[in-house]
Design a protein around this motif. Structure first.
Motif, short mmCIF file in Angstrom:
data_model
loop_
_atom_site.label_atom_id
_atom_site.label_comp_id
_atom_site.label_asym_id
_atom_site.label_seq_id
_atom_site.Cartn_x
_atom_site.Cartn_y
_atom_site.Cartn_z
N VAL A 90 0.88 -1.17 0.00
CA VAL A 90 0.00 0.00 0.00
C VAL A 90 0.91 1.22 0.00
N ASN A 91 0.72 2.12 -0.97
CA ASN A 91 1.58 3.29 -1.09
C ASN A 91 0.78 4.58 -1.14
N LEU A 92 1.40 5.65 -0.68
CA LEU A 92 0.87 7.00 -0.79
C LEU A 92 1.74 7.77 -1.77
N TYR A 93 1.10 8.39 -2.77
CA TYR A 93 1.81 9.15 -3.79
C TYR A 93 1.28 10.58 -3.87
N ARG A 94 2.12 11.47 -4.37
CA ARG A 94 1.65 12.73 -4.93
C ARG A 94 1.88 12.64 -6.44
N GLY A 121 5.23 4.15 1.94
CA GLY A 121 4.63 2.87 1.59
C GLY A 121 4.75 1.87 2.71
N ALA A 122 3.98 0.78 2.59
CA ALA A 122 3.99 -0.28 3.60
C ALA A 122 3.61 -1.59 2.93
N ARG A 143 -0.80 16.84 6.89
CA ARG A 143 -0.70 15.50 7.49
C ARG A 143 -1.60 14.52 6.73
N PHE A 144 -1.04 13.34 6.47
CA PHE A 144 -1.75 12.31 5.73
C PHE A 144 -1.64 10.98 6.46
N SER A 145 -2.70 10.20 6.36
CA SER A 145 -2.65 8.83 6.86
C SER A 145 -3.42 7.93 5.91
N VAL A 146 -2.97 6.69 5.82
CA VAL A 146 -3.59 5.69 4.95
C VAL A 146 -3.87 4.46 5.78
N SER A 147 -5.11 3.98 5.71
CA SER A 147 -5.50 2.75 6.39
C SER A 147 -5.95 1.72 5.37
N PHE A 148 -5.67 0.46 5.68
CA PHE A 148 -6.05 -0.65 4.81
C PHE A 148 -6.75 -1.70 5.64
N ASP A 149 -7.98 -2.01 5.26
CA ASP A 149 -8.81 -2.96 6.01
C ASP A 149 -8.87 -2.62 7.50
N GLY A 150 -9.01 -1.32 7.77
CA GLY A 150 -9.19 -0.85 9.14
C GLY A 150 -7.91 -0.68 9.93
N ARG A 151 -6.75 -0.95 9.35
CA ARG A 151 -5.48 -0.83 10.06
C ARG A 151 -4.65 0.28 9.45
N GLN A 152 -4.25 1.25 10.27
CA GLN A 152 -3.44 2.36 9.76
C GLN A 152 -2.04 1.86 9.44
N LEU A 153 -1.62 2.09 8.18
CA LEU A 153 -0.32 1.62 7.73
C LEU A 153 0.67 2.75 7.49
N ILE A 154 0.17 3.93 7.15
CA ILE A 154 1.05 5.02 6.72
C ILE A 154 0.65 6.31 7.40
N THR A 155 1.63 7.06 7.90
CA THR A 155 1.46 8.45 8.28
C THR A 155 2.60 9.23 7.63
N ALA A 156 2.30 10.43 7.13
CA ALA A 156 3.30 11.20 6.42
C ALA A 156 2.89 12.66 6.40
#
Length: 218
Positions: free
Chosen positions: A137-141, A152-153, A173-186
């Protein structure tokens, strides 16, 4: 206003204004209102980042979706640097939490689904994506059409099964969760203004989406 969401397949409520200003205000399409076939008019499906043709977005039957329907990107064009977008038109926000269920059905070059926020156009936005071929799982701009990874995670992203992906953007501030679990903060300061929310895929990904939920944070 409470925090119940309007969602794909949920109870229909009146559309919000073009810019979602109230804290906790929520919006999203009610897919149960739309017939199987072309993309609903609340979405713009002609945008794509990169090369190749735009996506082929449709409402399809899916017995495993919330109300038996899903929005699907069905084009299998193999252009590698190709990112079809289905932009939700009725609202825009800067500080926002956007969540969607997705199912990565097919794809040899890529097999991914994503959710984008703060879209200024097809070449400028943030996107969180999950990839079933890479199990990450990745966060992009995406700036000027160039995709740059922020963070990414690793995560198991199974094909042909529903997963939930959530992207929260508040200030820098950004955060990404996958299936209810937070994987990324940036943190990132590239795009500070309001923008649209969109469904996102890559290359030949055939992906289905269900329960798009959008909540303004301010």
């Amino acid at each position: 206003m409470n925090r119940r969401h309007i969602a794909l397949g949920a109870l229909a409520l009146p559309w919000l204004p073009a810019v979602c200003r109230a804290q906790g205000a929520a919006g999203g399409p009610d897919l149960s209102r739309y017939p199987v076939g072309p993309l609903p008019p609340d979405f713009l499906g002609s945008w794509r980042t990169g090369q190749g043709p735009p996506g082929d977005w449709r409402v399809v039957e899916d017995r495993t979706a919330s109300h038996g329907k899903a929005i699907a990107q069905i084009s299998a064009d193999p252009t590698d640097y190709r990112f079809p977008l289905a932009v939700y038109q009725p609202l825009a926000a800067q500080d926002v939490e956007a969540s969607v269920r997705f199912k990565a059905v097919e794809g040899r070059v890529d097999r991914a689904g994503g959710i984008a926020v703060r879209l200024r156009g097809p070449d400028d936005y943030y996107v969180a994506r999950a990839n079933a071929l890479e199990d990450n799982v990745n966060l992009y701009r995406v700036m000027g059409g160039r995709r740059q990874q922020i963070a990414g995670a690793q995560a198991k992203v199974s094909s042909a099964e529903w997963h939930t992906l959530t992207l929260r953007a508040e200030g820098d501030r950004f955060s990404v969760s996958f299936d209810g679990r937070q994987l990324i903060t940036a943190t990132d300061r590239t795009f500070a203004g309001s923008g649209k929310v969109a469904l996102w895929t890559k290359a030949d990904s055939v992906t289905r989406f269900d329960r798009l939920e959008i909540r303004s944070l301010r």
